[in-house]
Design a protein around this motif. Structure first.
Motif, PDB file in Angstrom:
ATOM      1  N   ALA A 169       0.821  -1.210   0.000  1.00  0.00           N
ATOM      2  CA  ALA A 169       0.000   0.000   0.000  1.00  0.00           C
ATOM      3  C   ALA A 169       0.857   1.262   0.000  1.00  0.00           C
ATOM      4  N   ALA A 173       0.641   4.192  -2.804  1.00  0.00           N
ATOM      5  CA  ALA A 173       0.304   5.557  -2.396  1.00  0.00           C
ATOM      6  C   ALA A 173       1.379   6.538  -2.850  1.00  0.00           C
ATOM      7  N   LEU A 180      -1.438   7.818   2.570  1.00  0.00           N
ATOM      8  CA  LEU A 180      -2.059   6.582   3.013  1.00  0.00           C
ATOM      9  C   LEU A 180      -2.835   6.848   4.296  1.00  0.00           C
ATOM     10  N   ARG A 181      -4.084   6.474   4.335  1.00  0.00           N
ATOM     11  CA  ARG A 181      -4.921   6.696   5.502  1.00  0.00           C
ATOM     12  C   ARG A 181      -4.642   5.651   6.584  1.00  0.00           C
ATOM     13  N   ASP A 182      -4.993   5.976   7.817  1.00  0.00           N
ATOM     14  CA  ASP A 182      -4.800   5.052   8.928  1.00  0.00           C
ATOM     15  C   ASP A 182      -5.539   3.742   8.656  1.00  0.00           C
ATOM     16  N   GLU A 184      -5.365   1.801   6.188  1.00  0.00           N
ATOM     17  CA  GLU A 184      -5.700   1.540   4.787  1.00  0.00           C
ATOM     18  C   GLU A 184      -4.738   0.507   4.204  1.00  0.00           C
ATOM     19  N   GLU A 185      -5.285  -0.578   3.712  1.00  0.00           N
ATOM     20  CA  GLU A 185      -4.491  -1.626   3.083  1.00  0.00           C
ATOM     21  C   GLU A 185      -4.487  -1.433   1.567  1.00  0.00           C
ATOM     22  N   TRP A 186      -3.704  -2.260   0.887  1.00  0.00           N
ATOM     23  CA  TRP A 186      -3.539  -2.091  -0.570  1.00  0.00           C
ATOM     24  C   TRP A 186      -4.878  -2.140  -1.302  1.00  0.00           C
ATOM     25  N   ASP A 188      -7.883  -1.494  -0.157  1.00  0.00           N
ATOM     26  CA  ASP A 188      -8.657  -0.290   0.134  1.00  0.00           C
ATOM     27  C   ASP A 188      -8.168   0.873  -0.727  1.00  0.00           C
ATOM     28  N   LEU A 189      -6.863   1.026  -0.830  1.00  0.00           N
ATOM     29  CA  LEU A 189      -6.291   2.111  -1.621  1.00  0.00           C
ATOM     30  C   LEU A 189      -6.574   1.904  -3.100  1.00  0.00           C
ATOM     31  N   ARG A 192     -10.014   3.122  -3.657  1.00  0.00           N
ATOM     32  CA  ARG A 192     -10.089   4.580  -3.508  1.00  0.00           C
ATOM     33  C   ARG A 192      -9.541   5.281  -4.747  1.00  0.00           C
TER      34      ARG A 192
END
Length: 322
Positions: A169, A173, A180-182, A184-186, A188-189, A192
């Motif tokens: 991730a 990012a 990268l958000r708190d 947040e896994e690959w 999820d990213l 997004r």
């Protein structure tokens, strides 16, 4: 104050009549091509296996989120090419392009690869829609579609090597130039970036087939023989709207079981226990003929046919005020 759906019928009747004509056209298209129309149960023991699936329980069973499992059992039984206009439920909030209860057009072509299924899907659009369609302020001309792999789309619109950074991730990012958000896994990213940077460019001016998805995002699809990092999956975008999702179907029951077990473990860790594994479906997977299948949002197709602003406008009796 919002009106009740039945009170808006006079304003929506022209759209709803066009919806009915569209349904007739869809049925004529598939009947002419030798498909059989089928019906499968709406209440099922297992509604699917996606990690983030939002299913709605009905007593001891679950409301169908897709007719896929049932239709594949028919294919394994020798049905030949089939289609269905199924009522399905996804326990997700209303939006202008999504209703929690909607109609899914799903069909399965025998011995078809991705190219053949994309050609048939586009032929359906050309047979049932005008040469150019407009919806929510975007116009698409239905002549020559765009074919774009997920890797190409991420390189073009996000500046990232989505396959080279798979599972990392932080690297994805950094390449995409986002924080990268708190937590947040690959994956999820990935979604997004797809939503924020990729999808706004798709299906504008011409239809877009977004092809060759990372294998982890296609649990029911066959891996690409030329590159096992990706699966033979595509999505179709028209007027900026995601219209359809398709796979060349996996026919290896052992691999399908392994994928399901992995996804179930992730889903249960996030959302808790749910339904039992559909052993009958796994048995059917091992007996599937070579085939490709696609799920198309029929209500969204009706939006394109009518230039409707909201999906509720093309539903006879949406279950919410409009």
């Amino acid at each position: 104050m919002s009106s009740q759906p039945w009170q808006t019928l006079p304003d929506r009747m022209a759209l709803l009549r066009r919806r009915n004509l569209l349904a007739s056209g869809v049925r004529a298209f598939f009947t002419a091509r030798g498909y059989s129309e089928v019906e499968t149960p709406y209440a099922v023991a297992a509604p699917g296996e996606e990690v983030h699936l939002r299913a709605r329980q009905a007593g001891e069973e679950w409301l169908n989120t897709s007719p896929e499992f049932a239709m594949k059992k028919l294919l394994a039984g020798g049905s030949g090419p089939i289609f269905q206009m199924a009522r399905v439920w996804r326990d997700e909030p209303w939006s202008d392009t999504h209703a929690p209860e909607f109609t899914m057009l799903e069909w399965y072509a025998l011995h078809a690869d991705m190219g053949a299924l994309m050609a048939e899907t586009f032929a359906l659009l050309q047979a049932t829609l005008p040469p150019a369609v407009s919806c929510r302020g975007i116009t698409t001309v239905l002549d020559e579609p765009e074919y774009l792999s997920v890797a190409e789309a991420f390189a073009r619109y996000a500046g990232a090597d989505v396959l080279g950074t798979a599972g990392d991730a932080r690297a994805l990012a950094a390449q995409a130039g986002v924080a990268l958000r708190d937590g947040e896994e690959w994956e999820d990213l990935f979604f997004r970036l797809l939503l924020e940077k990729i999808e706004p460019h798709l299906g504008r001016g011409r239809a877009t087939f977004l092809t060759h998805w990372p294998a982890a995002q296609a649990a029911l699809a066959r891996r690409c023989p030329q590159d096992e990092r990706v699966a033979e999956r595509f999505e179709l975008y028209v007027c900026g709207i995601e219209l359809a999702n398709a796979f060349v179907e996996l026919t290896d029951a052992a691999e399908q079981r392994a994928r399901f077990i992995e996804d179930r473990a992730r889903r249960h860790a996030l959302y808790g226990p749910d339904w039992a594994l559909d052993e009958e479906f796994l048995q059917a997977v091992g007996q599937l003929p070579a085939c490709a299948g696609i799920a198309l949002g029929f209500d969204r197709l009706a939006m394109l046919a009518t230039n409707a602003r909201r999906i509720a406008d093309v539903l006879w009796l949406p279950a919410a005020p409009i």
